[in-house]
Design an enzyme around this catalytic site. Sequence first.
Site, PDB file in Angstrom:
ATOM      1  CE  LYS A 131      -1.685  -4.730   6.701  1.00  0.00           C
ATOM      2  NZ  LYS A 131      -2.369  -5.624   5.763  1.00  0.00           N
TER       3      LYS A 131
ATOM      4  CE  LYS B 103      -5.428  -1.357   1.860  1.00  0.00           C
ATOM      5  NZ  LYS B 103      -4.982  -2.759   1.724  1.00  0.00           N
TER       6      LYS B 103
ATOM      7  CD  GLU C  76      -5.768  -3.425  17.302  1.00  0.00           C
ATOM      8  OE1 GLU C  76      -6.171  -4.593  17.185  1.00  0.00           O
ATOM      9  OE2 GLU C  76      -6.407  -2.442  16.881  1.00  0.00           O
TER      10      GLU C  76
ATOM     11  CE  LYS D  64       1.946  -6.287   6.112  1.00  0.00           C
ATOM     12  NZ  LYS D  64       0.810  -6.799   5.415  1.00  0.00           N
TER      13      LYS D  64
ATOM     14  CB  SER E 130       6.390  -5.330  -0.620  1.00  0.00           C
ATOM     15  OG  SER E 130       5.519  -4.286  -0.212  1.00  0.00           O
TER      16      SER E 130
HETATM   17  C1  PBG Z   1      -3.498  -6.856   2.560  1.00  0.00           C
HETATM   18  C2  PBG Z   1      -2.071  -7.049   2.846  1.00  0.00           C
HETATM   19  C3  PBG Z   1      -1.070  -6.109   2.614  1.00  0.00           C
HETATM   20  C4  PBG Z   1       0.125  -6.728   2.920  1.00  0.00           C
HETATM   21  C5  PBG Z   1      -0.164  -8.010   3.367  1.00  0.00           C
HETATM   22  N1  PBG Z   1      -1.539  -8.193   3.327  1.00  0.00           N
HETATM   23  C6  PBG Z   1      -1.158  -4.752   2.039  1.00  0.00           C
HETATM   24  C7  PBG Z   1      -2.036  -3.754   2.643  1.00  0.00           C
HETATM   25  O1  PBG Z   1      -2.490  -3.877   3.784  1.00  0.00           O
HETATM   26  O2  PBG Z   1      -2.317  -2.805   1.946  1.00  0.00           O
HETATM   27  C8  PBG Z   1       1.459  -6.071   2.767  1.00  0.00           C
HETATM   28  C9  PBG Z   1       2.619  -6.969   2.563  1.00  0.00           C
HETATM   29  C10 PBG Z   1       3.834  -6.309   2.018  1.00  0.00           C
HETATM   30  O3  PBG Z   1       3.889  -5.088   1.779  1.00  0.00           O
HETATM   31  O4  PBG Z   1       4.805  -7.038   1.807  1.00  0.00           O
HETATM   32  N2  PBG Z   1      -4.409  -7.011   3.541  1.00  0.00           N
END
Ligand code: PBG
Length: 324
Positions: A196, A218, A234, A249, A275
């Site tokens: 991620k 983050k 990972e 992701k 998103s």
């Molecule tokens: C939080 C999480 C996030 C998403 C899924 N779980 C956001 C982040 O890490 O800030 C993102 C999903 C998306 O953008 O559709 N742990």
Amino acid sequence: MQLLRRNRILRQSPAIRAMVAETLITPADFIAPLFITEGENIREEIPSMLSYYRMSIDLTVKEVKELWQMGIRSVLLFIKCNDELKDNKGTEALNPDGLMQRSIRAIKNACPDMLIMTDVALDPFSSYGHDGIVENGEIVNDATVEVLAAMSVSHAAAGADFVAPSDMMDGRILAIRQALETEGYTKTGIMAYSAKYASCFYGPFRDALDSAPGFGDKKTYQMDYANRKEAVKEVLMDIEEGADIVMVKPAMAYLDIIREVKDTVDVPVSAYHVSGEYAMIKAAAKMGWLNEEKAILESLTGIKRAGADMIATYFAKDAVKLIS
Ligand code: PBG
């Protein structure tokens, strides 16, 4: 010309093209993310995610039944926690009667065969909007992992089929697996957000859950988008620690990572079409600059072609309508 091979022969009609297509997307490929909020009969559009909604449990249950009817077999749950319940340790995440736990039970009750996957991370519950516990301005690893393991057990107890840790702390898959074993949840799967990346494409999601980090970013836990080998490290570690499914992701800017992971591992690979990727297509379509339907199919087929066995996408419903 006298050619021995004419590649256009296999492209000349829809029938031939359909016959030789290498990649097909089907309803069972999709995981539908759902945003759940407190209340009744609530359906709020997320401003940065046109036509996508936060819903209360009652309407979420209806939605899940509809998804099932359409052939979608898996949902990924996220909840929007009320501000007054947020704290640094994500205490509300462990509440057996919390919104997540109630949602899991309601969905299982109404649609027992739907696979329920649950987000495991502290950010929706954190007063700092971070995925872990904050101490002296740092996101601390080991104390966070303890909460994540307890949270996973709590989701399993409520009926989750898979927990999906999205936090990127070290050692959390092992801790979650051990906690599930200890508590007797030997049928609960782990879909690990293994690779991620720290990505700007999560922006609209953070609007949906009101979970933007209150300070900093983050980058000390999510991966640097410059790195590919690190993704392999990972996923391999997460598999050793007990992950059943590994995830990459976001998806569209990371197709090389999806392929690399797919070629490396022997577990199913999922990809999250996030998103911001949804928002880009929606916005361009609204402007009349892209054909939305074609953009959806091309994007999702591309993600599957790259190597994703399954795709979490806000377009799950649209895609099923388009392919059926
Ligand atoms: C939080 C999480 C996030 C998403 C899924 N779980 C956001 C982040 O890490 O800030 C993102 C999903 C998306 O953008 O559709 N742990």
